[in-house]
Design an enzyme around this catalytic site. Sequence first.
Site, short mmCIF file in Angstrom:
data_model
loop_
_atom_site.label_atom_id
_atom_site.label_comp_id
_atom_site.label_asym_id
_atom_site.label_seq_id
_atom_site.Cartn_x
_atom_site.Cartn_y
_atom_site.Cartn_z
N SER A 164 4.46 -5.71 -3.06
CA SER A 164 4.90 -4.60 -3.89
C SER A 164 5.48 -3.48 -3.02
O SER A 164 6.39 -3.70 -2.26
CB SER A 164 3.75 -4.11 -4.76
OG SER A 164 4.18 -3.14 -5.68
N ASP A 202 11.09 -0.84 -6.45
CA ASP A 202 10.31 -1.21 -5.28
C ASP A 202 10.78 -2.58 -4.76
O ASP A 202 11.63 -3.23 -5.37
CB ASP A 202 8.82 -1.19 -5.59
CG ASP A 202 8.39 -2.25 -6.59
OD1 ASP A 202 9.26 -2.82 -7.26
OD2 ASP A 202 7.17 -2.49 -6.71
N ASP A 206 9.81 -5.70 -4.72
CA ASP A 206 9.82 -6.91 -5.54
C ASP A 206 10.35 -6.66 -6.94
O ASP A 206 10.34 -7.55 -7.79
CB ASP A 206 8.43 -7.55 -5.59
CG ASP A 206 7.42 -6.74 -6.39
OD1 ASP A 206 7.41 -5.51 -6.23
OD2 ASP A 206 6.66 -7.33 -7.16
N ASP A 239 9.55 -4.85 -9.66
CA ASP A 239 8.84 -4.70 -10.93
C ASP A 239 8.62 -3.23 -11.29
O ASP A 239 8.59 -2.88 -12.47
CB ASP A 239 7.52 -5.49 -10.95
CG ASP A 239 6.57 -5.12 -9.81
OD1 ASP A 239 6.91 -4.26 -8.98
OD2 ASP A 239 5.48 -5.73 -9.76
#
Length: 572
Positions: free
Chosen positions: A145, A297, A299, A301
């Site tokens: 993340s 961010d 990744d 999400d």
Amino acid sequence: MTTLEKAQLWLTDTFDDDTKSIIKQWIAGNPDELEDSFYRELEFGTGGMRGIMGVGTNRLNRYTLGQATQGLANYLNSQFAGEEIKVAIAYDVRNNSKEFGKMCADVLTANGIKVLLFKEHRPTPELSFTVRDKKCNAGIVLTASHNPPEYNGYKVYWNDGAQIVPPHDAAIIKEVYAVKFEEIKFTGNDELIEWIGEEQDAVYIDACIENSLYQEDKTGYDNLNIVFTSIHGTTYTTVPQALKKAGFTKIDLVKEQMIPSGNFPTVASPNPEEPAALEMAMDLARITNGDIVIGTDPDGDRLGIAVRNLDGEMQLLNGNQCNTILTYYILDQWQKAGRITGKEFIGSTIVTSDVFFDVAEKFGVDCKVGLTGFKWIGKMIRDFEGQEKFICGGEESFGFMTGDFVRDKDSCGSILLACEIAAWCKANGKTMYQYMIEIYKEIGMYYEGLINVVKRGRTGAEEIVEMMREFRENPPKSIAGSPVAEIKDFQEQSMVNVATDMKSVMDDIPKSNVLIWYTEDGTKVCVRPSGTEPKIKFYVSVKDSVNSEAEFSLKLKQLEHKIVQVKADLKL
């Protein structure tokens, strides 16, 4: 078993020479590094398994990830015996993510499991979508993340596209810990790998557009000035394409940050919750006269959104503010279209603002609440499928999802929705910030703050345990000048009315090490050790009423000061 004994187990022929060499050096002269690397095993928390990359049981490496994947393979083979089993794997831009992704694929194929492996890095929500779209039994994504560059992580998804929850999570963890390192099958079978890429992006983007937009005439789409940054993360593969395909034409990209990199060279932290991460995008917006700034961010999400405040300056909205705007707009559109029947719900979490109860009540839908993490919102969708319709959901940590086509927080769909709202606002002579104030005038004004207390290593973990024990035994009697009226303990699954000393059971939410205090004036403080980072978190929410745009700034300052008082009262 002592830390030294655990480390010595890694000196056998099961482990590679580089690993053994590092451990020998630590044993000889670096006891602190040895201790921190082996004093525990990485655990699955609210966001999966996440940790610093390196050697040891408390690190992300070939062996800890291999153990996790072998355990997952064993569980899948027991759950779906006699069936063709498929697992989708994606990975973000972090260092080693691509290599870790292929390694996990090798372990699965070595166990006779077919793998759908992305050719290059892709956002986590696209993995969630792909699990359902391709009818996979499970999914894996390699990501940490928004953590610093030295971290990586591993999240497991079930066949509904949501992260694993009971009973599968505990069962998988049991299988993982039963695996001995020498039992991991690392030699894969490439014939069982199906490579996927751009063709899947198109399917995912179409689903985002279909589920996230409401204005048929695309009101103001061509007049909205958008600034976007992927902050070196995965969304460079999806978001610009999605915006263009949806009909937005004025899109300025922060080009330096559209280059994927696990070192995140232009920011101290790739976290869109922090204004500094969007500084370059803010600077670009000043040049291009941007109406909205958006960053994601690594990744893809989470998203951060900045809009022009009452002084015309770009200002980052907090997660609750952003989600309030998105949720209110969606429910307003559903109501205008006559789609609300009383059998719909929105999803939230215990650490998120209670403003969503007020929004849900206004529009006649239910607001269901789960533990921290979007996997619990995903579980809500599955639990009530066929009974109640899920509309949208969000949590304070800059995550939101529209509809149930993705079963995790999804920046792409949320960005499309946010841009439609911004365009609609601009076409109607106002900003998103003014729209937010209008919402607060109607349902009450909320403001939130997050206080992180970092405690690293074994000593830090022990300090966090002690802090939680002290808070349970000696809760505050008042916070920011208001008496504590109610105490919720999710570990004991109890709620205490302080005035009457009456205790009641609340077992509708699974046990978790979380405390919530409510004061008589509506202040809410939630205390929770992080499941993925060495910190204890304090989520603070304060509230007031606001009657006009003119008094909003003053009320905001008062609420900001109140959060400072909360911090002082709790000695943080």
